[in-house]
Design a protein around this motif. Structure first.
Motif, PDB file in Angstrom:
ATOM      1  N   PHE A  65       0.823  -1.210   0.000  1.00 54.61           N
ATOM      2  CA  PHE A  65       0.000   0.000   0.000  1.00 54.61           C
ATOM      3  C   PHE A  65       0.858   1.260   0.000  1.00 54.61           C
ATOM      4  N   ASP A  66       1.828   1.341   0.912  1.00 50.79           N
ATOM      5  CA  ASP A  66       2.688   2.523   0.982  1.00 50.79           C
ATOM      6  C   ASP A  66       3.487   2.715  -0.297  1.00 50.79           C
ATOM      7  N   ILE A  67       3.944   1.612  -0.888  1.00 55.33           N
ATOM      8  CA  ILE A  67       4.732   1.696  -2.123  1.00 55.33           C
ATOM      9  C   ILE A  67       3.879   2.273  -3.248  1.00 55.33           C
ATOM     10  N   ASP A  68       2.665   1.744  -3.397  1.00 53.47           N
ATOM     11  CA  ASP A  68       1.760   2.242  -4.435  1.00 53.47           C
ATOM     12  C   ASP A  68       1.411   3.709  -4.212  1.00 53.47           C
ATOM     13  N   LEU A  69       1.145   4.065  -2.960  1.00 53.16           N
ATOM     14  CA  LEU A  69       0.777   5.447  -2.650  1.00 53.16           C
ATOM     15  C   LEU A  69       1.939   6.394  -2.922  1.00 53.16           C
ATOM     16  N   ALA A  70       3.139   6.006  -2.520  1.00 53.29           N
ATOM     17  CA  ALA A  70       4.322   6.852  -2.768  1.00 53.29           C
ATOM     18  C   ALA A  70       4.548   7.047  -4.262  1.00 53.29           C
ATOM     19  N   ASN A  71       4.406   5.970  -5.031  1.00 53.08           N
ATOM     20  CA  ASN A  71       4.600   6.067  -6.483  1.00 53.08           C
ATOM     21  C   ASN A  71       3.535   6.936  -7.133  1.00 53.08           C
ATOM     22  N   ALA A  72       2.299   6.846  -6.634  1.00 53.58           N
ATOM     23  CA  ALA A  72       1.212   7.661  -7.191  1.00 53.58           C
ATOM     24  C   ALA A  72       1.458   9.146  -6.925  1.00 53.58           C
ATOM     25  N   ILE A  73       1.883   9.467  -5.702  1.00 53.14           N
ATOM     26  CA  ILE A  73       2.187  10.865  -5.372  1.00 53.14           C
ATOM     27  C   ILE A  73       3.390  11.343  -6.165  1.00 53.14           C
ATOM     28  N   ASN A 239       1.191  16.732   0.710  1.00 51.12           N
ATOM     29  CA  ASN A 239      -0.126  16.909   1.312  1.00 51.12           C
ATOM     30  C   ASN A 239      -1.160  17.315   0.271  1.00 51.12           C
ATOM     31  N   LYS A 240      -0.763  18.175  -0.631  1.00 49.07           N
ATOM     32  CA  LYS A 240      -1.678  18.643  -1.675  1.00 49.07           C
ATOM     33  C   LYS A 240      -2.184  17.464  -2.510  1.00 49.07           C
ATOM     34  N   VAL A 241      -1.255  16.619  -2.959  1.00 51.94           N
ATOM     35  CA  VAL A 241      -1.642  15.467  -3.782  1.00 51.94           C
ATOM     36  C   VAL A 241      -2.415  14.449  -2.944  1.00 51.94           C
ATOM     37  N   ASN A 243      -4.397  14.962  -0.422  1.00 54.43           N
ATOM     38  CA  ASN A 243      -5.770  15.425  -0.236  1.00 54.43           C
ATOM     39  C   ASN A 243      -6.575  15.352  -1.529  1.00 54.43           C
ATOM     40  N   GLU A 244      -5.908  15.570  -2.672  1.00 52.95           N
ATOM     41  CA  GLU A 244      -6.581  15.405  -3.957  1.00 52.95           C
ATOM     42  C   GLU A 244      -7.001  13.950  -4.156  1.00 52.95           C
ATOM     43  N   MET A 245      -6.124  13.017  -3.735  1.00 57.69           N
ATOM     44  CA  MET A 245      -6.423  11.593  -3.872  1.00 57.69           C
ATOM     45  C   MET A 245      -7.569  11.181  -2.947  1.00 57.69           C
ATOM     46  N   LYS A 246      -7.670  11.826  -1.787  1.00 58.91           N
ATOM     47  CA  LYS A 246      -8.793  11.553  -0.887  1.00 58.91           C
ATOM     48  C   LYS A 246     -10.101  12.012  -1.525  1.00 58.91           C
ATOM     49  N   GLU A 247     -10.051  13.173  -2.182  1.00 56.50           N
ATOM     50  CA  GLU A 247     -11.261  13.763  -2.755  1.00 56.50           C
ATOM     51  C   GLU A 247     -11.713  13.051  -4.028  1.00 56.50           C
ATOM     52  N   ASN A 248     -10.751  12.629  -4.856  1.00 62.49           N
ATOM     53  CA  ASN A 248     -11.143  12.005  -6.131  1.00 62.49           C
ATOM     54  C   ASN A 248     -11.303  10.488  -6.056  1.00 62.49           C
ATOM     55  N   GLY A 249     -11.097   9.918  -4.867  1.00 65.44           N
ATOM     56  CA  GLY A 249     -11.333   8.485  -4.686  1.00 65.44           C
ATOM     57  C   GLY A 249     -10.150   7.589  -4.961  1.00 65.44           C
ATOM     58  N   GLU A 250      -9.025   8.164  -5.405  1.00 68.42           N
ATOM     59  CA  GLU A 250      -7.856   7.333  -5.722  1.00 68.42           C
ATOM     60  C   GLU A 250      -7.281   6.668  -4.473  1.00 68.42           C
ATOM     61  N   LEU A 251      -7.308   7.363  -3.346  1.00 68.27           N
ATOM     62  CA  LEU A 251      -6.802   6.771  -2.109  1.00 68.27           C
ATOM     63  C   LEU A 251      -7.693   5.603  -1.683  1.00 68.27           C
ATOM     64  N   ASP A 252      -8.999   5.768  -1.804  1.00 68.46           N
ATOM     65  CA  ASP A 252      -9.928   4.681  -1.462  1.00 68.46           C
ATOM     66  C   ASP A 252      -9.696   3.451  -2.328  1.00 68.46           C
ATOM     67  N   LYS A 253      -9.336   3.671  -3.586  1.00 70.84           N
ATOM     68  CA  LYS A 253      -9.058   2.540  -4.484  1.00 70.84           C
ATOM     69  C   LYS A 253      -7.856   1.738  -3.994  1.00 70.84           C
ATOM     70  N   LEU A 254      -6.821   2.438  -3.522  1.00 70.59           N
ATOM     71  CA  LEU A 254      -5.637   1.746  -3.007  1.00 70.59           C
ATOM     72  C   LEU A 254      -5.956   1.019  -1.703  1.00 70.59           C
ATOM     73  N   ILE A 255      -6.765   1.655  -0.864  1.00 69.51           N
ATOM     74  CA  ILE A 255      -7.173   1.003   0.389  1.00 69.51           C
ATOM     75  C   ILE A 255      -7.969  -0.259   0.085  1.00 69.51           C
TER      76      ILE A 255
END
Length: 263
Positions: A65-73, A239-241, A243-255
């Motif tokens: 999860f952390d690896i995917d999130l870091a790469n996405a940011i 932080n900017k990215v 929060n954008e991922m939280k709003e557009n659902g990308e973070l939820d997809k990784l979770i």
């Protein structure tokens, strides 16, 4: 005349060497002049599935999860992310010493850690779990009376074990890596261990002789955030990215991918 020609040739050679040196200077993000690639080094402790780990059956790449999130940011900000694996207890010092640009390791932004590093907003919350053998009879905090309880060195679970020790008499032992805690339980040297619930669930699948129960805590106590050096320029942009991922659902997809879709 020969002397003049010699000096001229030496000047040309010196200019060439200086030009060559200048062409290999790295910029502040780790890239090279004339190359758009910017590199950030992420410190982690790759023994913490599903956050970060190596699936040796499939290769030697760091995944989770952390690896995917870091790469996405990183992709959004134009950075290539390089992963540096080390013991969890050494991550803060590595960050302070400039060995890594940021840390992602399911790390909780405790007040003590905030004295040394800055943190992003929390991107995931979990709960603590007491893990033990199924036949241990350990089902409540009170059942830990007189038991040996393992924790990962430098983790927030160390503090949780200290809290438990104020309620019941336990012996606390620490190890560098989560798999070491699991092995100590299976070998009978530890009666139990305090491990984050989403991490423990992964070990239950491969170790049917283990079980556990969840401790009901303040969710913020087990929240994960990204750590940066004090006053880092990267904190705000991450932080900017985030929060954008939280709003557009990308973070939820990784979770969903790493925590909810596992059978």
């Amino acid at each position: 005349m020969k002397k003049a020609i010699g000096l001229f040739l030496m000047s040309i050679l010196l200019i060439g060497l200086l030009a060559a040196c200048g062409s290999t200077e790295k910029n502040s993000s780790g890239g090279q002049n004339g190359d758009d690639k910017k590199v950030l080094t992420m410190g982690t402790s790759a023994d913490y599935p599903p956050f970060e780990y190596v699936d040796t059956a499939k290769g030697d790449d760091y995944i989770g999860f952390d690896i995917d999130l870091a790469n996405a940011i990183g992709k959004e900000l134009g950075y290539e992310i390089e992963v540096k694996d080390m013991d969890f207890a050494g991550l803060i010092e590595a960050l302070k010493g400039g060995q890594v640009n940021f840390v992602m390791a399911g790390m909780t932004p405790t007040e003590d850690r905030k004295k040394n590093v800055d943190f992003s907003d929390i991107y995931f919350t979990a709960e603590h779990m007491i893990v033990s053998k199924k036949d241990s009879g350990i089902e409540t905090i009170e059942d830990l009376q007189g038991k040996t309880v393992g924790v990962q060195l430098g983790s927030i679970q160390e503090g949780k074990a200290d809290e438990i020790s104020e309620q019941v008499d336990i012996k606390i032992e620490n190890r560098n890596r989560i798999p070491e805690l699991i092995q100590e339980i299976k070998a009978g040297r530890f009666d139990a261990a305090v491990i984050e619930d989403v991490v423990a669930q992964g070990y239950f699948k491969n170790n049917p002789d283990l079980t556990g129960f969840t401790l009901k805590d303040d969710p913020e106590e087990a929240g994960s955030a990204i750590a940066f050096p004090k006053e880092s320029e990267h904190t705000a942009e991450f932080n900017k990215v985030l929060n954008e991922m939280k709003e557009n659902g990308e973070l939820d997809k990784l979770i969903e991918k790493w925590f909810r879709s596992k059978e």
